[in-house]
Scaffold this motif. Structure first.
Motif, mmCIF file in Angstrom:
data_model
loop_
_atom_site.group_PDB
_atom_site.id
_atom_site.type_symbol
_atom_site.label_atom_id
_atom_site.label_comp_id
_atom_site.label_asym_id
_atom_site.label_seq_id
_atom_site.Cartn_x
_atom_site.Cartn_y
_atom_site.Cartn_z
ATOM 1 N N ARG A 1 -105.554 33.766 19.838
ATOM 2 C CA ARG A 1 -104.333 33.453 19.083
ATOM 3 C C ARG A 1 -103.455 32.452 19.828
ATOM 4 O O ARG A 1 -103.414 32.434 21.057
ATOM 5 C CB ARG A 1 -103.538 34.736 18.836
ATOM 6 C CG ARG A 1 -104.057 35.546 17.670
ATOM 7 C CD ARG A 1 -103.335 36.867 17.577
ATOM 8 N NE ARG A 1 -101.873 36.710 17.495
ATOM 9 C CZ ARG A 1 -101.023 37.736 17.470
ATOM 10 N NH1 ARG A 1 -101.490 38.969 17.507
ATOM 11 N NH2 ARG A 1 -99.742 37.528 17.401
ATOM 12 N N ASP B 1 -100.406 31.554 17.826
ATOM 13 C CA ASP B 1 -99.336 31.444 16.831
ATOM 14 C C ASP B 1 -97.972 31.711 17.455
ATOM 15 O O ASP B 1 -97.875 32.091 18.627
ATOM 16 C CB ASP B 1 -99.601 32.437 15.688
ATOM 17 C CG ASP B 1 -99.801 33.837 16.207
ATOM 18 O OD1 ASP B 1 -98.804 34.564 16.369
ATOM 19 O OD2 ASP B 1 -100.975 34.212 16.515
ATOM 20 N N TRP C 1 -95.968 34.107 17.130
ATOM 21 C CA TRP C 1 -95.727 35.474 17.587
ATOM 22 C C TRP C 1 -96.534 35.827 18.832
ATOM 23 O O TRP C 1 -96.387 36.908 19.377
ATOM 24 C CB TRP C 1 -96.031 36.458 16.451
ATOM 25 C CG TRP C 1 -95.045 36.300 15.339
ATOM 26 C CD1 TRP C 1 -95.202 35.576 14.195
ATOM 27 C CD2 TRP C 1 -93.721 36.819 15.309
ATOM 28 N NE1 TRP C 1 -94.056 35.615 13.436
ATOM 29 C CE2 TRP C 1 -93.134 36.380 14.097
ATOM 30 C CE3 TRP C 1 -92.962 37.605 16.182
ATOM 31 C CZ2 TRP C 1 -91.825 36.698 13.739
ATOM 32 C CZ3 TRP C 1 -91.660 37.935 15.813
ATOM 33 C CH2 TRP C 1 -91.114 37.482 14.609
ATOM 34 N N ALA C 2 -97.405 34.911 19.201
ATOM 35 C CA ALA C 2 -98.201 35.165 20.406
ATOM 36 C C ALA C 2 -97.506 34.585 21.639
ATOM 37 O O ALA C 2 -98.097 34.497 22.707
ATOM 38 C CB ALA C 2 -99.591 34.564 20.252
ATOM 39 N N HIS C 3 -96.256 34.166 21.468
ATOM 40 C CA HIS C 3 -95.505 33.611 22.602
ATOM 41 C C HIS C 3 -94.133 34.270 22.722
ATOM 42 O O HIS C 3 -93.590 34.763 21.747
ATOM 43 C CB HIS C 3 -95.323 32.097 22.421
ATOM 44 C CG HIS C 3 -96.586 31.331 22.678
ATOM 45 N ND1 HIS C 3 -97.004 30.973 23.933
ATOM 46 C CD2 HIS C 3 -97.531 30.870 21.820
ATOM 47 C CE1 HIS C 3 -98.144 30.320 23.848
ATOM 48 N NE2 HIS C 3 -98.497 30.246 22.571
ATOM 49 N N ALA D 1 -95.515 42.095 22.823
ATOM 50 C CA ALA D 1 -94.481 41.100 22.526
ATOM 51 C C ALA D 1 -93.413 41.657 21.593
ATOM 52 O O ALA D 1 -92.221 41.359 21.745
ATOM 53 C CB ALA D 1 -95.125 39.852 21.927
ATOM 54 N N HIS E 1 -89.060 41.814 21.620
ATOM 55 C CA HIS E 1 -88.118 41.398 20.578
ATOM 56 C C HIS E 1 -87.152 42.530 20.242
ATOM 57 O O HIS E 1 -85.943 42.329 20.147
ATOM 58 C CB HIS E 1 -88.879 40.960 19.318
ATOM 59 C CG HIS E 1 -89.635 39.677 19.494
ATOM 60 N ND1 HIS E 1 -89.005 38.489 19.814
ATOM 61 C CD2 HIS E 1 -90.959 39.400 19.435
ATOM 62 C CE1 HIS E 1 -89.916 37.530 19.916
ATOM 63 N NE2 HIS E 1 -91.114 38.065 19.714
ATOM 64 N N ASN F 1 -107.261 39.354 15.341
ATOM 65 C CA ASN F 1 -106.414 38.237 15.776
ATOM 66 C C ASN F 1 -105.328 37.912 14.744
ATOM 67 O O ASN F 1 -104.850 36.793 14.673
ATOM 68 C CB ASN F 1 -107.262 37.006 16.074
ATOM 69 C CG ASN F 1 -108.051 36.552 14.848
ATOM 70 O OD1 ASN F 1 -107.950 37.178 13.784
ATOM 71 N ND2 ASN F 1 -108.815 35.492 14.981
ATOM 72 N N PRO G 1 -101.831 37.434 13.226
ATOM 73 C CA PRO G 1 -100.509 37.201 13.831
ATOM 74 C C PRO G 1 -99.534 38.349 13.593
ATOM 75 O O PRO G 1 -98.546 38.466 14.308
ATOM 76 C CB PRO G 1 -100.019 35.933 13.131
ATOM 77 C CG PRO G 1 -101.221 35.300 12.554
ATOM 78 C CD PRO G 1 -102.214 36.385 12.286
ATOM 79 N N LEU H 1 -100.118 41.380 14.170
ATOM 80 C CA LEU H 1 -100.294 42.424 15.182
ATOM 81 C C LEU H 1 -99.584 42.010 16.467
ATOM 82 O O LEU H 1 -99.723 40.873 16.922
ATOM 83 C CB LEU H 1 -101.792 42.626 15.463
ATOM 84 C CG LEU H 1 -102.605 43.141 14.285
ATOM 85 C CD1 LEU H 1 -104.091 43.100 14.616
ATOM 86 C CD2 LEU H 1 -102.182 44.552 13.939
ATOM 87 N N LEU I 1 -98.961 41.264 20.150
ATOM 88 C CA LEU I 1 -99.901 40.896 21.213
ATOM 89 C C LEU I 1 -99.581 41.695 22.485
ATOM 90 O O LEU I 1 -98.438 41.709 22.939
ATOM 91 C CB LEU I 1 -99.771 39.399 21.489
ATOM 92 C CG LEU I 1 -100.976 38.703 22.108
ATOM 93 C CD1 LEU I 1 -102.187 38.790 21.185
ATOM 94 C CD2 LEU I 1 -100.646 37.250 22.403
#
Lengths: 622, 181
Positions: free
Chosen positions: A612, A614, A616-618, B66, B70, B124, B126, B128, B130
Motif C-alpha cells: 500500500r 495510499d 491512509w498508509a502514511h 495508524a 489519528h 491491502n 485502504p 484497513l 495499517l
C-alpha cells in the motif's frame, strides 16, 4: 581454530574442588578453553556438580563475558567509555572491521573473529583500548590495529603476539605514602604481631582510615564489628591441601577446612574512568595482600579472596606468583611468621564482565557462583557475607592503606589530609589533559590543583568518581577531594571546552542500561527509559516533556531502586542538565511534546508487506 | 436554580481488550451519581464517532496502527486532560507481546500459512488500518496528563479518579487501589 582446544570438563570441575559455589570460576575456565559455553556443556556440568541446569544457566547467562555462541578464535572487545570515544574509538573500530572484512557484533564469515564493545576496561589513561580474548591491549592507533589485523589474518596464536602490544605502563605521575615508598613484605605483619590485634585496630581507628571504594565507611569499625560477629566453623572446601592452579602450572592456593571469617578484597574496579587498583595490583600487590593478612589476623580469618575483575585477566599470573612468593617466605599459609595458629591464605577469583559485582553483596553472590545481584542489606557482610559468614569486604586501596598504617602507625595518615578524610587518595586522571595517569594526592586537594598538575588548562568539566559520582563544572573547581565534599573511588575524567557534555551523559546512560542487573524493575526499566530518551534527544527529537520525564525517572530510581546502581544512574543526566543546560536546550525541537519514535517510519514495514502507498498508509510526523 | 455545568468526557479503546471499559461500567449504581456531574462525548457507551471539545479524555489500550494515532491525536486536540487508563495504554501491555515477533512473520502466519487457508492473500484495502511494526504506549505518541494503572483499574479506582477530577481535586489513589495481589 587456532586458539581453543577441546574442553576438559571433569578436569576443570575438579580443579575447582567440585564445588558449585565456584561456578563463575568454572564457567570462566570453560569459556577460556573452549571459546564458548555450549548448551550441552551446561547439562554435563549439572551432572558433574549435582545441581539443576537452570541454576548454572542463570549464572552463565548473567555475565557479559560468557556466551553460548562462538565468537571465533579471536574475540575483540573495544572499551566503550566516553574517554575512549574522545580518543577516536569509533573510527578505529570501523577501521579494524574494514581491515578484517566484518561487521561489529557479527562473527566473521570464516568464523575467525568477532568485534564488539564492552564497558570501560580500566585503561582510561591509555585510551582507546580493547580486550583480545580477555587480554588488554592499550593505546590503540592505526598502526597497532594494522599489526593486529595482520596477526589475526595469519591466525597467529595470542601467545605468539608481540609482547609490546600488551605492555601497560603504570603512569604514576605523583607518588605518595602508598605508591612512592618501598615496602618490605612482612613488615606490616611483624608490626601487627608485635603490637597485638587490639592495638592494631586502635591504630586504624586513630588513623581514621575510611573505605577507599568511595563510600568512606570507617575501616576500624567494619573490622571490629566483623571480629565480634560469630561465625559457624564449617567444613566446606574439601580437603586441606595444595591443588594445582586453575590454569595448570604452579599450585594456586591451599584450601582450608574450618575458618568462619573471611577477608574479601574488592578488585572489581568497574567504575568507568577508574584504574588505580590496576596499578596497585600491578606494582604494589604485596602491600594489598599484606593488608588482607593483617585483617585476617585482626578478625581471625583463615581464608581470603580477591575478586579480580575479568578485564584484569592479564594480572592473574603475576598476582599468583606474588602469592606463591609470599607462601615461600612464610607470609601466607600455616603458622605465618612462625605464629602458632596464624593460618591464612588467599585465593583469586576472576569476574566475568559485570559492573554490578563491584557492589559488595553482589560481589559475594558472584564469589558464591551465582548471578551478581545485590542482596538485601542489612545484614551487612560484616555479619553475614561470603557463605553467610562474617566477612570483611574492602577495596584494594583500603587494604594497601591498612598495611601502611599497621607498618608505620597512624601518624603516616594523620599527617596528611583533612580531619575527616585522612591520608592520601589515588586519583585516576584521564581525558583532556597532557599527563593522564595516577596521582596520589593528600585528601583536601582542590580539583583545580589536580587539573594544574595533570596539564588541563582548558578543562571545562570534571566527572569525579565516574558516572555514578559527581559532574562538576568549571565554576566549582575549588571544591576539594574529600569525603566531606567530593567523595571518590578515584575516577577523574577531564573534559575540555570543546566536549559536548550531553554526549558524555548519554554515554553514561548507555553504560547503566547495559549494566543494570535486571533484578528490580525501577532500575531495569528506568535505566533503559533514560537511555532511550537521551537517544531521542540526540536524534533531535527532544522536547521539554522529555526533560521533565527524565527528572521523574530520577526520582523513581532514587526512591525505588534496590541498590546504588539504580540510585545513581540518573546522576549524570540530572547534573549535566543543571550545570550545562545549553547542551540540552540546543537539542530540544519543541517545547511541548515530540513522539518517541518516527510515526511514518514505523509503518514502512507494513507498507512493504501490503504493497500500500495510499493516503491512509502514511502519518504526518508533525 | 441553575445546574452546575457538567464535565464532558470522551473515552476510547485502542489496542486494548475493552476490559478497562467493562471496569468503568462496574461502577454500577454509582454510574447514576457519576452522570450527575459528567456527560459523555465520543465513547463506546454513546457510539458517537468523533470527539468534540471535552474536559477529560480517557484512553484504553496502546497504539498498534495508524488509525490509533489519528484517534489519539483527535483526543489530544479536543481534551483538556488526557488520561491513559490501564496497563496497555501505559506500557503497551498484552498487545505489545507481538513486539518480539517480526511483522512479516505475523502476516505470513495469519494470511498465508494459517490452518484452513487456501491461496491466502495479504489484505491491502485502504480502509484497513495499517499496523506499526511494534505496539507502543500512548505516551510515546502524545502528551499524557494522568496515568491510571491496573489491568484493569478497579471500578473503585476509576470512580475515585473521576470524582476527584470532577471536584477539581488532584486525583489521589490509596495504596489499596494500586495493590494487585
Amino acid at each position: 581454530m587456532t586458539e581453543h582446544n577441546v574442553c576438559d570438563l571433569p578436569g576443570i570441575v575438579a580443579r575447582w574442588n567440585n564445588d558449585p559455589a565456584n561456578m563463575v570460576q568454572i564457567l570462566r575456565d570453560v569459556q577460556e578453553s573452549c571459546g564458548t559455553i555450549p548448551s550441552d556443556t551446561l547439562d554435563q556440568l549439572a551432572k558433574l556438580l549435582g545441581v539443576p541446569r537452570v541454576r548454572i544457566e542463570a549464572t552463565a547467562s548473567f555475565y557479559h563475558f560468557f556466551h553460548a555462541e562462538s565468537h571465533g578464535a579471536y574475540e575483540i572487545l573495544f572499551s566503550d567509555n566516553i574517554i575512549d570515544h574522545m580518543a577516536g574509538k569509533e573510527e578505529l573500530k570501523r577501521y579494524l572491521c574494514e581491515r578484517l572484512w566484518l561487521e561489529p557484533r557479527k562473527l566473521s564469515e570464516d568464523g575467525l573473529v568477532y568485534v564488539d564493545d564492552t564497558a570501560d576496561i580500566g585503561l582510561a589513561d591509555q585510551a582507546p583500548s580493547m580486550l583480545v580474548n580477555g587480554y588488554a591491549v592499550p593505546a590503540l592507533d592505526h598502526s597497532r590495529l594494522d599489526l593486529i589485523a595482520e596477526l589475526i589474518r595469519n591466525r597467529k596464536p595470542l601467545a605468539d603476539w608481540p609482547p609490546m602490544l600488551f605492555e601497560i605502563p603504570d603512569n604514576i605521575r605523583q607518588a605518595g605514602p602508598l605508591t612512592g615508598e618501598a615496602f618490605t613484605p612482612g613488615a606490616a605483619l611483624l608490626a601487627t604481631i608485635a603490637r597485638g590485634t587490639d592495638a592494631t585496630l586502635a591504630e586504624l581507628e586513630a588513623a581514621n582510615l575510611r573505605g577507599r571504594g568511595g563510600a568512606g565507611f570507617k575501616t576500624a569499625t567494619k573490622w571490629a564489628s566483623c571480629r565480634k560477629a560469630e561465625g559457624e566453623a564449617q567444613e566446606h572446601a574439601g580437603p586441606s591441601q595444595v591443588l594445582p592452579g586453575p590454569l595448570g602450572g604452579e599450585p594456586s592456593v591451599a584450601r582450608f577446612s574450618g575458618g568462619a571469617h573471611y577477608v574479601v578484597c574488592n578488585a572489581d574496579e568497574g567504575e568507568p574512568g577508574t584504574f588505580k587498583d590496576r596499578v596497585l595490583l600491578n606494582s604494589h600487590a604485596d602491600l594489598v595482600f599484606e593488608g588482607m593478612t593483617v585483617c585476617a589476623r585482626v578478625i581471625g580469618a583463615k581464608q581470603g579472596l580477591v575478586y579480580l575483575r575479568g578485564e584484569y585477566r592479564n594480572l592473574l599470573e603475576k598476582l599468583k606468583s606474588v602469592l606463591a612468593r609470599r607462601r615461600e617466605k612464610g607470609l601466607l599459609g600455616k603458622s605465618i611468621l612462625g605464629e602458632q595458629g596464624f593460618d591464612f591464605d588467599i585465593e583469586i577469583h576472576l569476574g566475568a564482565g559485570a559492573y554490578i559485582c563491584g557492589e559488595e553483596s553482589a560481589l559475594i553472590e558472584s564469589l558464591e557462583g551465582k548471578p551478581g545481584k545485590p542482596r538485601n542489606r542489612p545484614p551487612f557482610p560484616d555479619r553475614c557475607g561470603y557463605r553467610n559468614q562474617p566477612t570483611v569486604v574492602n577495596n584494594v586501596e583500603t587494604f594497601a592503606c591498612a598495611a601502611r598504617i599497621a607498618e608505620r602507625g597512624s601518624a603516616v595518615f594523620t599527617a596528611l589530609g583533612t580531619p575527616q578524610s585522612t591520608g592520601s587518595k589515588l586519583i585516576s586522571v584521564s581525558g583532556d589533559c597532557q599527563r593522564p595517569g595516577i596521582y596520589e594526592v593528600p585528601f583536601g586537594v582542590t580539583v583545580r590543583q589536580i587539573l594544574i598538575e595533570c596539564g588541563a588548562e582548558d578543562a571545562h568539566a570534571v566527572q569525579v568518581s565516574g558516572p555514578s559520582g559527581t559532574c562538576i563544572s568549571f565554576r566549582e573547581f575549588d571544591r576539594i577531594i574529600a569525603f566531606e565534599d567530593l567523595p571518590t573511588a578515584g575516577a577523574f575524567m577531564v573534559f575540555s571546552r570543546e566536549r559536548d557534555m550531553f554526549e558524555v551523559a548519554r554515554n553514561f546512560t548507555h553504560f547503566f542500561a547495559h549494566e543494570s542487573c535486571g533484578f528490580c524493575t525501577p532500575c531495569r526499566v528506568g535505566t533503559s527509559l533514560l537511555r532511550n530518551t537521551m537517544d531521542k534527544l540526540a536524534a533531535g527529537k527532544g522536547s521539554a516533556y522529555d526533560m521533565n520525564e527524565m527528572k521523574n525517572i530520577m526520582h523513581i530510581l532514587l526512591d525505588m531502586a534496590h541498590c546504588g546502581l539504580g540510585h545513581t544512574a540518573a546522576n549524570p543526566v540530572v547534573q549535566t542538565m543543571e550545570k550545562f543546560p545549553d547542551a540540552y536546550e540546543k537539542r530540544l525541537m519543541k517545547l511541548d511534546f515530540e513522539p518517541a519514535f518516527d510515526l511514518d517510519g514505523a509503518l514502512s514495514t507494513a507498507r512493504l508487506i501490503t504493497g500500500r502507498d495510499d493516503e491512509w498508509a502514511h502519518l504526518a510526523n508533525d | 436554580m441553575t445546574e452546575p455545568k457538567k464535565l464532558r468526557v470522551a473515552t476510547c479503546s485502542l489496542a486494548g481488550c475493552f476490559g478497562c471499559h467493562m471496569s468503568l461500567l462496574d461502577i454500577d449504581e454509582k454510574l447514576f451519581d457519576l452522570l450527575k456531574v459528567v456527560e459523555f462525548d465520543r465513547s463506546p457507551i454513546t457510539d458517537i464517532k468523533t470527539c468534540g471539545p471535552c474536559d477529560i479524555g480517557i484512553v484504553e489500550g496502546g497504539v498498534c496502527n495508524a488509525e490509533n494515532v489519528h484517534v489519539l491525536k483527535e483526543f489530544r486536540k479536543n481534551c483538556k486532560v488526557l488520561v491513559a487508563m490501564g496497563a496497555c495504554a501505559i506500557t503497551g501491555g498484552i498487545p505489545a507481546l507481538r513486539n518480539n515477533v517480526d511483522l512479516w512473520d505475523c502476516f505470513q502466519e495469519v494470511y498465508h500459512y494459517g490452518i484452513g487457508l487456501e491461496n491466502g492473500q495479504i489484505p491491502n484495502d485502504p480502509e484497513l488500518p495499517l499496523p506499526f511494526d511494534k505496539v507502543h504506549p500512548i505516551n510515546e505518541v502524545v502528551r499524557i496528563d494522568y496515568f491510571l494503572p491496573g489491568c484493569p483499574p478497579s471500578a473503585d479506582a476509576i470512580w475515585q479518579f473521576l470524582t476527584d477530577l470532577a471536584a477539581g481535586r488532584e486525583p489521589k489513589l490509596d495504596y489499596e487501589m494500586l495493590h494487585y495481589d
